[in-house]
Design a protein around this motif. Sequence first.
Motif, PDB file in Angstrom:
ATOM      1  N   TRP A  72      23.346  16.798  -4.339  1.00  0.00           N
ATOM      2  CA  TRP A  72      22.564  17.005  -5.566  1.00  0.00           C
ATOM      3  C   TRP A  72      22.451  18.488  -5.907  1.00  0.00           C
ATOM      4  O   TRP A  72      22.354  19.331  -5.012  1.00  0.00           O
ATOM      5  N   PHE A  73      22.414  18.753  -7.190  1.00  0.00           N
ATOM      6  CA  PHE A  73      21.845  20.000  -7.681  1.00  0.00           C
ATOM      7  C   PHE A  73      20.491  19.641  -8.271  1.00  0.00           C
ATOM      8  O   PHE A  73      20.411  18.778  -9.148  1.00  0.00           O
ATOM      9  N   VAL A  74      19.465  20.264  -7.802  1.00  0.00           N
ATOM     10  CA  VAL A  74      18.136  20.068  -8.387  1.00  0.00           C
ATOM     11  C   VAL A  74      17.648  21.441  -8.826  1.00  0.00           C
ATOM     12  O   VAL A  74      17.385  22.297  -7.982  1.00  0.00           O
ATOM     13  N   GLY A  75      17.552  21.632 -10.123  1.00  0.00           N
ATOM     14  CA  GLY A  75      17.192  22.972 -10.606  1.00  0.00           C
ATOM     15  C   GLY A  75      18.195  23.982 -10.063  1.00  0.00           C
ATOM     16  O   GLY A  75      19.401  23.792 -10.180  1.00  0.00           O
ATOM     17  N   GLN A  76      17.689  25.006  -9.445  1.00  0.00           N
ATOM     18  CA  GLN A  76      18.566  26.050  -8.899  1.00  0.00           C
ATOM     19  C   GLN A  76      18.749  25.888  -7.385  1.00  0.00           C
ATOM     20  O   GLN A  76      18.809  26.864  -6.649  1.00  0.00           O
TER      21      GLN A  76
ATOM     22  N   PRO B  22      16.567  20.080 -14.131  1.00  0.00           N
ATOM     23  CA  PRO B  22      17.811  19.360 -14.373  1.00  0.00           C
ATOM     24  C   PRO B  22      18.404  18.890 -13.043  1.00  0.00           C
ATOM     25  O   PRO B  22      18.386  19.630 -12.053  1.00  0.00           O
ATOM     26  N   VAL B  23      18.877  17.651 -13.024  1.00  0.00           N
ATOM     27  CA  VAL B  23      19.355  17.055 -11.781  1.00  0.00           C
ATOM     28  C   VAL B  23      20.801  16.596 -11.954  1.00  0.00           C
ATOM     29  O   VAL B  23      21.124  15.903 -12.914  1.00  0.00           O
ATOM     30  N   HIS B  24      21.651  17.026 -11.060  1.00  0.00           N
ATOM     31  CA  HIS B  24      23.072  16.653 -11.118  1.00  0.00           C
ATOM     32  C   HIS B  24      23.483  15.975  -9.819  1.00  0.00           C
ATOM     33  O   HIS B  24      23.216  16.497  -8.741  1.00  0.00           O
TER      34      HIS B  24
END
Lengths: 306, 137
Positions: A72-76, B22-24
């Motif tokens: 995951w990318f969550v925010g930074q 934001p979630v990716h």
Amino acid sequence: MATKKKRTPNAQNDSWVVIAADSVTDTQKQDCDPDFVRLRNPSTDEASLYMLGSGDGQLYEVKAFEEDFHSWFVGQTVQRDGKLLFVTQMDPLYLILPYMIKSGREGKFQPVDQVVKDEDFPESSRLLRCTRSLTSLHHIAEEKEVAGTKFHRYSEERTLNWLKKKVERTVVALKKKNICVGEGVKSTTYVRVKSESDNQEEDYLRYAHGLISEYISEELSKALLKHLGLPELKSPKEAEPPSKKRKLSDKPVEAGEDYTKFNGADFARKPPKKMTAAQKSLAKVDKTGMKPMSSFFSPKTKAEKK
Amino acid sequence: MSCNASVTRLHLSSLRRADKAPVHLMPCEIEHDGLAQVSQYFTATTKQDKKEKTVSFRGRGLKGQEISCPQGYTGLVLKEVDRHGSDQEDRTVKVTSVFDKLTYWNLETPPTSDDTVVMAMDWPELAEAVSRVWSSP
């Protein structure tokens, strides 16, 4: 035991991405914080992770959706663990049922607080505080009231009728969501095609039965199949939905000793078995897509465990 | 005492301070937990056309789309607070971020409604039939 191949241990994981029912975080209704608890999974008889919210009024189950090689990318920030947890409301009767069945073997009517006692899972007694637990026990047990105290005795007949209604409800939901069951899923494209098969109704029933079977013992699952008027399939291997051949499962989240082992066992470890050539070529193209819904929502065979 | 006795409490008071992030969901395992310059190197180079988002990540073309959380459900990122002491102790998690949609990325292939994570979003509604308490007796 269940460490993933070639991966460095992921022990430092202390963060999780969750999709939770709004009621979990509804601070208006919550008089106290919800708890993740370990309770005996009625299907596996082992520890799974659940949640009790609203001052124990509501039970939730925790299911993990996970594919290999995701993060995951969550925010930074990066979160290495690519799991997505679903926290959805659950009927506490499913968890009470095994205790009721066990005490029912003695054939006596008993007070339910003596029935739902589990040394290995001390939190189990909290199930009886769930809003509808006590008022819905008649779905799985006969009731007797003596001098203002209620006593219960397991009734298989009532339980099977209750489960049958759950199956019927699930069939309706599957149709409504247009979820492919049975043969429709097997094609090379995985497009959700409508099957013209006469057996579609049975496919739905079997699929729904499979979903419900994840909440009950194997024995009860077989009895339910009979109750639904469905013959047992000769070879369970052949009967299994395409899911079993794929890598995902909807295995309940088994709570390890450690919170980091959220998903204890081997979610994505199973090698795809017996894939068709088409499936294989598709799998090469992209492992992330094109899997049928059933790949993680369909019944989990117990034989596959360990 | 059995380890099954320990509970993990979700501190709802943290919800007020949680940010909307934001979630990716990335189609690769990134062997790192912690800060990264996501907006600078990833979000900034993401292109959006009619049907899908595209981005180049480590030399691979990714295609993605945004999907919403099912109705009645909220996305939460939970983080453990002050992890210390033995495994027997009760633990706590707090909500650090909330989201109502997420972007998932496929390697090369265009996103479709048959992507597993899209189908996973069907689970909550299905779960209401399968496992939820009936509203009528």
